[in-house]
Design a protein around this motif. Sequence first.
Motif, PDB file in Angstrom:
ATOM      1  N   UNK A   1     -19.636 -20.379 -24.519  1.00  0.00           N
ATOM      2  CA  UNK A   1     -20.887 -20.469 -25.645  1.00  0.00           C
ATOM      3  C   UNK A   1     -20.425 -19.689 -26.876  1.00  0.00           C
ATOM      4  N   UNK A   2     -20.670 -20.184 -28.143  1.00  0.00           N
ATOM      5  CA  UNK A   2     -20.195 -19.420 -29.393  1.00  0.00           C
ATOM      6  C   UNK A   2     -21.228 -18.738 -30.121  1.00  0.00           C
TER       7      UNK A   2
ATOM      8  N   UNK B   1     -20.859 -27.476 -31.285  1.00  0.00           N
ATOM      9  CA  UNK B   1     -21.893 -26.596 -30.657  1.00  0.00           C
ATOM     10  C   UNK B   1     -23.161 -26.053 -31.508  1.00  0.00           C
ATOM     11  N   UNK B   2     -23.070 -26.332 -32.614  1.00  0.00           N
ATOM     12  CA  UNK B   2     -24.318 -25.784 -33.467  1.00  0.00           C
ATOM     13  C   UNK B   2     -25.461 -26.846 -33.594  1.00  0.00           C
ATOM     14  N   UNK B   3     -26.655 -26.438 -34.004  1.00  0.00           N
ATOM     15  CA  UNK B   3     -27.856 -27.277 -33.846  1.00  0.00           C
ATOM     16  C   UNK B   3     -27.628 -27.800 -35.473  1.00  0.00           C
ATOM     17  N   UNK B   4     -28.454 -28.879 -35.881  1.00  0.00           N
ATOM     18  CA  UNK B   4     -28.358 -29.443 -37.153  1.00  0.00           C
ATOM     19  C   UNK B   4     -28.854 -28.488 -38.106  1.00  0.00           C
TER      20      UNK B   4
ATOM     21  N   UNK C   1     -16.441 -28.060 -24.973  1.00  0.00           N
ATOM     22  CA  UNK C   1     -16.630 -27.905 -26.658  1.00  0.00           C
ATOM     23  C   UNK C   1     -15.676 -26.641 -27.124  1.00  0.00           C
ATOM     24  N   UNK C   2     -15.490 -25.584 -26.331  1.00  0.00           N
ATOM     25  CA  UNK C   2     -14.882 -24.660 -26.445  1.00  0.00           C
ATOM     26  C   UNK C   2     -13.350 -25.017 -26.669  1.00  0.00           C
TER      27      UNK C   2
ATOM     28  N   UNK D   1     -26.134 -25.778 -28.918  1.00  0.00           N
ATOM     29  CA  UNK D   1     -26.208 -27.299 -28.939  1.00  0.00           C
ATOM     30  C   UNK D   1     -25.313 -28.129 -28.166  1.00  0.00           C
ATOM     31  N   UNK D   2     -24.216 -27.501 -27.577  1.00  0.00           N
ATOM     32  CA  UNK D   2     -23.167 -28.164 -26.768  1.00  0.00           C
ATOM     33  C   UNK D   2     -23.789 -28.445 -25.512  1.00  0.00           C
TER      34      UNK D   2
END
Lengths: 365, 402
Positions: A168-169, A101-104, A215-216, A208-209
């Motif tokens: 969302x996280x 879920x995170x960006x680079x 994703x969760x 980012x997901x």
Amino acid sequence: MDFGLTLEQRQFDDSLRAFLTDHLPMERLRALAEPGIGYDETLWRNLTELGLHGLLVPERFGGAGLGVLDAALAAEALGHAAAPVPFVGSIVMATLGFMNSATEAQQDEYLPQIAAGECRFAVALPSFAGQTGSASVQWAGSRLSGRVTGVADAGAATHFLVYLADGHAAVVAADAPGVSTRMHRSIDRTRPVVDVTFDGALAERLDAANAPLVAARRVLDTGRIMLAADTLGAAQRMLDAAVAFAKERVQFGRVIGSFQGLKYTLAECVTALEPCRAMVWYAAYAQDALPDEARLTACHAKAHLGDVGRDVARLTTEVHGGMGFTDLLGLHYWFKRISFNRQMLGGPERCREEAADVQGWKLHA
Amino acid sequence: MDLMLSEPYQALQAEIRDFIRHHGDKSPKVGGGRKRPDQKTLDWQKRLVEHGYAGRTIPKEYGGFGATPDVMAAAVIAGEFARANVYAGLTNQGISMLVPTLLEVGTEEQKRQYVGPTIRGDIIWCQGYSEPGNGSDLANAQTKAELRDGYWIVNGQKIWTSSAHYADMMFLLCRTEPDKSKHDGLSYLLLSMKSPGLEARPLKTMTGRSEFNEVFFTDVKVPETQIVLGRGKGWYVANVTLKHERLMIGDASKMTARLEQLISLLQTSEIDGVKLIGISEYRDRLLRLQGEVLAWKAHNLRLLTEAAQGIDSGVKRMIIKYGGTMLGFRLSSLAVDALGAAGLPYESLGEDAEDDDATTWNIDYMYDVGLMIGGGSTNIQKNIIGERGLDLPREPKVQGRA
């Protein structure tokens, strides 16, 4: 087709088990269980030598880039040792949360710290995790508000990864203003449960997901497989102890293991438990390789191990007779470990409910 | 861990699919009771042997395909036939037990005479092991054979002899050396079921069918040469047979097939207009069983891999009979409960005909109890798991006669 472990996996498993045997003798476990925070600085730091913290972290972020099956083997070994290590939350679920879920840039900030053991994440999940207690956290203007009870692996957390109801996280530091925690020693003194309250705490969203809820759920399912693997290790430990005890203890002039009643109890335990190992391996492998079966096998593994674990825990305690019921023997740490795992991230009833859902089996239809 | 098939097995898989595409219509119906194979089944079996899908590892000179033993290939074959719902060939005690035994310890003459016709289904065998006085204690066999003028004269009784009513031959464990100890006094004979003095009486079981027989021997004459390996070697030969008792590769796929049937039964049956799958009590039982079947399937994959690598799976294999028959019974129990009162009408047409669905489930439900008892009962299995698997001490010996 090869349904088994590689040489590297077996070596990693051996070295982790040997490490835990050396570093966590019974008296050490007792000492750590007393405060019950589920964390020991020395143990945690020494485990970095084995590369445990970066197990799932991609190599470019300083980890080993291994898979869910490798993590399941580690979870089994930790359960076998009843180790007070916040493995499931930080090393597995939070890592996967960032990867999914995170960006680079966010990955680059946090994953190397996770791999180095410098941050310890606890994962707070909303109601879809299927735990009893309360879980309601809202997001508004970069701030979190609300409360989550029963958070695992949070006794010494430096950060929280908080999931919202839409999948969302958000990341928030444990010492950030507006975050307050209350730790409870749990029935399992090797791991506490923590209630977390957010009062307008400033947090960073992971956006980012493409499909946040999917994703969760993936993070949840992997966490469930880890708990199933932990139970497997703990139950195997209890069974091994019971078999060894049955070969030594003499009553009525005979070693008690020669009595059929006891032999049958142990035979039933091994018949139920041994296929669980293959089940956990399969479910873990499915997370990485068989997407169509991943949810179903994760739900079933968590549910089935919850039930088999309980049976094995009770029966092997009974085999030890009165000694099994005492604190003296310490067998109860594993009994309680299994009991804890059963309730976290959804008990068997809830997990089977989800398994039915995955297959479209509706009630009253 | 890699559940992809490697290239040679993918090729085998493609070859089987091609075979089934071209010849599948000639397959007899899958399943059915135990009966003598009809001409259609014999023709199909011959075709399977030619292609190496049956008798695969039997040497060519004895009528087989001559392939190297390979459990993975065997699993691919079993899996493809099950997937296509095509008859995978005869399974009987002659093929699974006698043939590997003769290949290991039989004379050249015995191999030439019996192996080929047995794998083609032309000779049907039955197994003369159990007796009324010794079910679990096999080595205690009391049926006697005395050597007189070049013939073994057999007297005694066997029981639980499946297929004896249509078999051509029997492999018989009997006592030939009464002065020797329990295990050293046995021999292993091969005899014709048409021998004078031999009578097979069908034994009706709780299913209402006669799946087994009692076999009575009154001065039955068997040529002296019809012995395997030699006098007093019967226990050794019987154990060779056990050594060849391979993991039942089809087990997990059979279990999966049964679970699928059970799911569709719960999806179609209803009470008060509600499908059973929508009633939580039924659904929960189904879900529990599904979880166990998933564990069982994965466990079988693990055993298969170990067998392919030549690893002795030890206790992991010893739990199969006990665990598998229990799980099978619980699957058929839920089916019987889903059928409920509407499933109570029961008219088995015998083993040669096809029964209705409810009767078939009820037969399975009862036959599963027989499976728990036969081939080493559940309690014997638990002894084996405890003593050989977990290395627990044996029960103290009761003092008494051998």
